[in-house]
Scaffold this active site. Structure first.
Site, PDB file in Angstrom:
ATOM      1  N   ASP A 132     -93.149  23.344  21.504  1.00  0.00           N
ATOM      2  CA  ASP A 132     -92.807  24.640  22.109  1.00  0.00           C
ATOM      3  C   ASP A 132     -91.490  25.157  21.574  1.00  0.00           C
ATOM      4  OD1 ASP A 132     -91.465  22.498  23.333  1.00  0.00           O
ATOM      5  OD2 ASP A 132     -91.153  23.599  25.182  1.00  0.00           O
ATOM      6  N   ARG A 159     -84.009  22.221  22.834  1.00  0.00           N
ATOM      7  CA  ARG A 159     -83.592  21.747  24.163  1.00  0.00           C
ATOM      8  C   ARG A 159     -84.292  20.423  24.510  1.00  0.00           C
ATOM      9  NH1 ARG A 159     -86.545  26.646  26.693  1.00  0.00           N
ATOM     10  NH2 ARG A 159     -88.624  25.844  27.128  1.00  0.00           N
ATOM     11  N   ASP A 160     -84.154  20.018  25.760  1.00  0.00           N
ATOM     12  CA  ASP A 160     -84.713  18.731  26.182  1.00  0.00           C
ATOM     13  C   ASP A 160     -86.208  18.861  26.485  1.00  0.00           C
ATOM     14  OD1 ASP A 160     -84.325  20.421  28.284  1.00  0.00           O
ATOM     15  OD2 ASP A 160     -83.315  18.979  29.583  1.00  0.00           O
ATOM     16  N   GLU A 161     -86.946  19.461  25.536  1.00  0.00           N
ATOM     17  CA  GLU A 161     -88.411  19.512  25.622  1.00  0.00           C
ATOM     18  C   GLU A 161     -88.980  19.091  24.266  1.00  0.00           C
ATOM     19  OE1 GLU A 161     -90.803  21.922  28.112  1.00  0.00           O
ATOM     20  OE2 GLU A 161     -89.122  23.242  28.570  1.00  0.00           O
ATOM     21  N   ASP A 198     -99.003  27.105  24.188  1.00  0.00           N
ATOM     22  CA  ASP A 198     -98.283  27.695  23.067  1.00  0.00           C
ATOM     23  C   ASP A 198     -99.076  27.468  21.774  1.00  0.00           C
ATOM     24  OD1 ASP A 198     -96.659  26.810  25.276  1.00  0.00           O
ATOM     25  OD2 ASP A 198     -94.873  27.337  24.153  1.00  0.00           O
ATOM     26  N   TRP A 251    -103.945  26.817  28.972  1.00  0.00           N
ATOM     27  CA  TRP A 251    -103.265  25.724  28.263  1.00  0.00           C
ATOM     28  C   TRP A 251    -104.322  24.696  27.817  1.00  0.00           C
ATOM     29  CZ3 TRP A 251    -100.388  29.350  30.133  1.00  0.00           C
ATOM     30  CH2 TRP A 251     -99.055  29.458  29.779  1.00  0.00           C
ATOM     31  N   GLU A 274     -88.280  32.883  22.990  1.00  0.00           N
ATOM     32  CA  GLU A 274     -89.145  32.504  24.111  1.00  0.00           C
ATOM     33  C   GLU A 274     -89.419  33.691  25.036  1.00  0.00           C
ATOM     34  OE1 GLU A 274     -87.452  29.340  26.444  1.00  0.00           O
ATOM     35  OE2 GLU A 274     -89.422  28.809  27.249  1.00  0.00           O
ATOM     36  N   HIS A 297     -89.213  29.936  19.572  1.00  0.00           N
ATOM     37  CA  HIS A 297     -90.411  29.635  20.362  1.00  0.00           C
ATOM     38  C   HIS A 297     -91.537  30.467  19.780  1.00  0.00           C
ATOM     39  CE1 HIS A 297     -90.135  27.398  24.149  1.00  0.00           C
ATOM     40  NE2 HIS A 297     -91.273  27.962  24.518  1.00  0.00           N
TER      41      HIS A 297
HETATM   42  C1  BGC Z   1     -92.279  25.537  27.603  1.00  0.00           C
HETATM   43  C2  BGC Z   1     -93.376  26.502  27.305  1.00  0.00           C
HETATM   44  C3  BGC Z   1     -94.575  26.062  28.049  1.00  0.00           C
HETATM   45  C4  BGC Z   1     -94.203  26.240  29.480  1.00  0.00           C
HETATM   46  C5  BGC Z   1     -95.299  26.028  30.437  1.00  0.00           C
HETATM   47  C6  BGC Z   1     -91.948  25.656  29.053  1.00  0.00           C
HETATM   48  O1  BGC Z   1     -90.911  24.868  29.445  1.00  0.00           O
HETATM   49  O2  BGC Z   1     -91.181  25.710  26.786  1.00  0.00           O
HETATM   50  O3  BGC Z   1     -93.419  27.104  26.143  1.00  0.00           O
HETATM   51  O4  BGC Z   1     -95.780  26.617  27.701  1.00  0.00           O
HETATM   52  O5  BGC Z   1     -93.086  25.476  29.829  1.00  0.00           O
HETATM   53  O6  BGC Z   1     -95.201  26.942  31.345  1.00  0.00           O
END
Ligand code: BGC
Length: 928
Positions: free
Chosen positions: A499, A503-505, A512, A566, A782, A803
């Site tokens: 995504d 960051r911390d993801e 996405d 999703w 984003e 994003h």
């Molecule tokens: C992500 C998104 C993802 C979403 C889900 C976010 O934190 O960065 O791109 O689809 O969460 O709602």
């Protein structure tokens, strides 16, 4: 544009010249690949590959009438004695994804193949060059090695964010070879990420292999040809090993696999000597290890700590003495976890940004601007004083006082440290982390030194795919949008589709991925990248018995929830891939998974027939969410509507997929299901005038209903009119989030509202695509309002400036503005139908490397004339639509247009064309 036209002109002449030189023969096939586009791969994953080839570009070759493929276990056997398979002459136009039907292939096997074809006149080509592939270790039982490493869990330490971290390990094993080496293969992987050296030399330039899969199901293994690294006498294999995604902090937890287990290495070095003897070196108890090397800590989110005082000169060479190192621990291979050759390319260092600019300098602190939001690592060359610590910070943008905006990194520390062991210039590139950044801040360097722009370079990293398509136009902002889209893609294709990269993801969010796949497949050869990730998706899905597809893949959240829009990635992406590549394999591989996902929807239907009650992120980040509905980031289109719409759409796609695969019962069953859901959708959410029943109207409610074909024929038009009204009410701005935005252009295009789509796309004010460009974006953001010059950053910390989701507009840009689209799966039939809007631009062009060869569409409007240059690859046809109703003055290649065996009029302004290069010219009515 001019260069492009020159190029087209040159290629046209070259083409004519070459073809006139060869009157008696047709050239050989070229561009041979196997499966998802692999060229002569080593350590290949699939013992049942498919074969593809391209016909040569020549006036003699319009199409293929027959082919012959031959496959052998050695080069010498070709073409006369193919011992593995001879397809014989087959009357067929198939030149892509032909199933191998020969002898069973096994681990390590080397395979050689060639192909020839007969053209439309039954003239035979020469044999192609010999291509080859070599299989990797296909079964767990091929491995004699053991998982090897130090127990770093017991002495793990608290990292900067107080999360426990494993110390990186240095592992080595010496061995002797008594004679010269004929060939050697290193099969290797890790629970963690590694860098391997043989006799002090880097074995490969892979970044953080083996990459990221659901490690509790499958770990990818990599094969390297290491023949040239080995010597007679003493040798040593040496490996650096860090936590990576396996044992590091990922997502909201820390390491999820096997309770914070220590990273482990698995490797098997198989050597064949010139005297024919074999020797195998494996990871086992005989290895030594230490955590006392220079990389002190390494974390994907948090960065790396490198202390040069701990450098171990020559540690990867055979003369190094490791007697003081620790003994390793070993673990048997677990049969539950499949070891499979990696099915796409590792991440690599792809580009270097080396024109950094110093933007501020004060008190031993200097900030560099790389002028492009990028992903990867910095390469630092800076003078230091012994004992000092260089701190390297990152940010995507600056605050107004030129300090770093890092709130959007959230808990990711994203900082590297280098501790100097001597005075002088140091060179440092972090190895086991990556960052999303445009700005780099250095502090702690030699105070006497004058900062110089050469101190920092940006090493851009992404999965190792190449460009597959191009788009350019006469409009600067549209070109900037294309650049932002392609940077956003590369930046987020770090072994899996992520995504965001900063960051911390950095997680494989399925929604996405679902929206960006077609744009990605056009711009980059990402077929293998996607199918590798889809395999991970299926593995995580089967973990959940009810067919649930997790929000993210690999599923480190493990929250046993799935969401509409999703989870549908498991149906939509295979369907998109099939349409773009023409390969049915992806449909076969995904079919059961797609059905299970629809089964999940069915299991969530509780009270009202066909209306699933389940989680959805909604039309994520829709602008201007209403305060009264309190849905915040999820937008104003209710989740029940979105659930029902995607339930219907996935059922509909399964019916189509079943049709392609010849599963007639399923084709009917899922079509009936889709029709029933569509009825329920319309009745539940729309009144008899097709007006969305909720007081707060949304563009997305109509878009979903129209694009997924959920309205009755008689109400669809009404729904379309409501949509147009909504768009007008928004003053032709977007009112859509992640789910609505990608389908808006498709819906308006189908409605013939092309000029309206141009108007929305070329809007400059919020919310629109050009808005972020006007605010200085160099990637996709984003949010539609992640930042503005007037108001600064969006106050939410979930505010990635990299994003890709809104980049999904890229598909319409090349399909309609440049006018290049696939009309039959795999561009077997191509639609060339640009619709120019000269209020915005007067030229656009796109090229795409289809599985048949390069196709292109390039137009310009000049002095009321429309010029269209087209390239149609061999073995395809194209429908060319000219954007004018009057073709009476049409010129082709400088002559008055006349129908012939290659070109036929099939409508007032539509031509059916065979392969070739054509330059059209006609009068053009400029729009106001
Ligand atoms: C992500 C998104 C993802 C979403 C889900 C976010 O934190 O960065 O791109 O689809 O969460 O709602």
């Amino acid at each position: 544009m001019k260069i492009r036209y020159l190029f087209l002109t040159i290629s046209f002449f070259t083409f004519t010249f070459l073809s006139s030189c060869n009157t008696s023969q047709i050239f050989k096939p070229e561009g041979l690949t196997i499966s998802e586009g692999f060229k002569n791969p080593l350590g290949f994953y699939n013992s049942e590959p498919t074969f593809s080839w391209k016909l040569p570009v020549s006036v003699k070759t319009k199409s293929q009438s027959a082919y012959q493929v031959i496959v052998a276990s050695s080069k010498e056997l070709l073409p006369n004695n193919p011992d593995l398979w001879d397809s014989k002459k087959q009357l067929s136009s198939q030149s892509t994804f032909l199933n191998y039907q020969g002898e069973a292939l096994k681990s390590r096997q080397k395979v050689f193949w060639q192909v020839r074809f007969w053209n439309q006149d039954d003239t035979i080509s020469e044999w192609s060059d010999i291509n080859e592939f070599e299989l990797g270790l296909l079964n767990n039982s091929d491995w004699k090695a053991k998982w090897t490493g130090l127990d770093t869990a017991k002495d793990s330490i608290k990292g900067v964010r107080k999360f426990l971290m494993h110390k990186p390990q240095y592992l080595r094993k010496g061995f002797e070879l008594s004679s010269d080496v004929a060939s050697a293969r290193l099969y290797i992987t890790a629970k963690g990420v590694f860098d391997v050296h043989l006799n002090g030399k880097d074995v490969s330039d892979d970044v953080m292999p083996p990459g990221w899969t659901p490690y509790n199901h499958r770990i990818e293994t990599i094969t390297y040809d290491v023949t040239k690294f080995l010597e007679t006498g003493k040798n040593v294999i040496a490996v650096e090993l860090a936590s990576g995604w396996h044992s590091g902090r990922i997502s909201r937890g820390r390491a999820l696999y096997e309770n914070f287990a220590s990273p482990k290495l698995l490797c098997q070095l198989e050597i064949t000597m010139k005297d024919g003897t074999q020797k195998t070196i494996v990871s086992d108890k005989g290895w030594k290890g230490t955590t006392n090397g220079p990389i002190r800590l390494a974390s994907i989110y948090d960065g790396e700590v490198y202390d040069a005082n701990f450098k171990m000169p020559n540690w990867a060479n055979s003369q190094f003495n490791d007697t003081s190192w620790d003994a390793v621990e070993v673990e048997e291979i677990d049969d539950e976890v499949k070891l499979e050759p990696k099915r796409h390319s590792s991440v690599k260092n792809k580009t270097v940004i080396n024109d950094a600019e110093i933007v501020s300098e004060e008190d031993n602190l200097v900030v560099f601007n790389l002028k492009q939001n990028m992903v990867g690592v910095p390469k630092i060359k800076v003078p230091m004083k012994k004992g000092d610590t260089l701190k390297i910070r990152f940010s995507e943008m600056l605050l107004s006082d030129k300090t770093f905006y890092t709130k959007n990194y959230r808990s990711a520390h994203s900082t590297d440290y280098y501790i100097a062991s001597n005075d002088g210039l140091i060179e440092y590139t972090p190895k086991f982390t990556f960052h999303g950044f445009q700005f780099v801040e250095l502090s702690g360097f030699d105070k006497q030194a004058k900062p110089h722009s050469s101190w920092v370079q940006g090493i851009v990293q992404h999965s190792n795919f190449e460009s597959n398509g191009t788009f350019t136009s006469s409009h600067d902002k549209l070109n900037q949008l294309q650049s932002n889209i392609t940077w956003g893609l590369r930046d987020n294709f770090f072994d899996i589709p992520t995504d965001c990269p900063q960051r911390d993801e950095r997680l494989g969010w399925t929604g996405d991925a679902q929206v960006i796949a077609p744009t990605a497949l056009f711009n980059y050869d990402t077929y293998a990248f996607w199918t590798a990730w889809l395999q991970s998706l299926r593995e995580n899905q089967s973990e959940h018995k009810n067919g649930l597809v997790p929000f993210i893949v690999p599923d480190v959240l493990q929250n046993k929830n799935g969401g509409s829009g999703w989870g549908d990635a498991c149906v939509i992406i295979p369907w998109d891939i099939y349409n773009i590549t023409g390969d049915v394999t992806v449909l076969e591989e995904s079919y059961e998974s797609a059905k299970k996902w629809v089964g999940y929807y069915q299991s969530k239907v509780k009270k009202k027939a066909y209306i699933p009650i389940m989680h959805s992120f909604g039309d994520w980040l829709q602008p201007y969410p209403s305060k009264s509905l309190k849905r915040g980031n999820r937008g104003d289109t209710p989740k029940e509507l979105i659930n029902t719409a995607f339930f219907a759409h996935s059922a509909h796609l399964i019916s189509k997929i079943a049709g392609v695969l010849g599963k007639t019962d399923d084709e009917k069953k899922y079509k009936d299901l889709y029709k029933d859901i569509a009825n329920a959708f319309e009745n539940e959410f729309f009144d008899e005038n097709a007006r969305f029943k909720q007081e707060r109207q949304t563009q997305t409610s109509y878009l979903l209903g129209i694009y997924f074909d959920l309205f009755k024929a008689e109400t669809k038009l009404k729904a379309q009119n409501h949509l147009l009204e909504e768009i007008k009410n928004a003053d032709y701005h977007l009112g859509t989030g992640f789910l609505g935005t990608p389908i808006l252009p498709k819906v308006l295009d189908d409605m013939g509202e092309i000029d309206l789509m141009y108007k929305i796309l070329f809007k400059e004010t919020y919310p629109s695509w050009f808005y972020s460009i006007n605010q200085g974006a160099t990637t996709m953001w984003e949010r539609w309002n992640s930042y503005s010059k007037a108001e600064g950053y969006n106050p939410q910390s979930m505010n990635s400036l990299n994003h890709y989701a809104y980049g999904a507009i890229g598909q319409w840009v090349y399909e309609r503005i440049a006018g290049l689209a696939s009309l039959e799966p795999g561009y077997k039939k191509i639609r060339i139908a640009p619709i120019p809007n000269t209020s915005f631009l007067n030229a656009a062009s796109a090229t795409v490397n289809t599985t048949f060869g390069e196709a292109s569409s390039s137009w310009k409007v000049e002095n009321n004339m429309f010029y269209l240059d087209v390239v149609i690859p061999p073995n395809t046809t194209a429908e060319i639509s000219l954007p004018t109703s009057d073709v009476s003055d049409l010129m082709l290649n400088g002559q008055v247009f006349k129908e012939d065996s290659d070109l036929k009029m099939i409508g007032s302004n539509k031509i059916l064309a065979k392969a070739g290069t054509y330059k059209f010219q006609s009068k053009f009515q400029i729009n106001d």
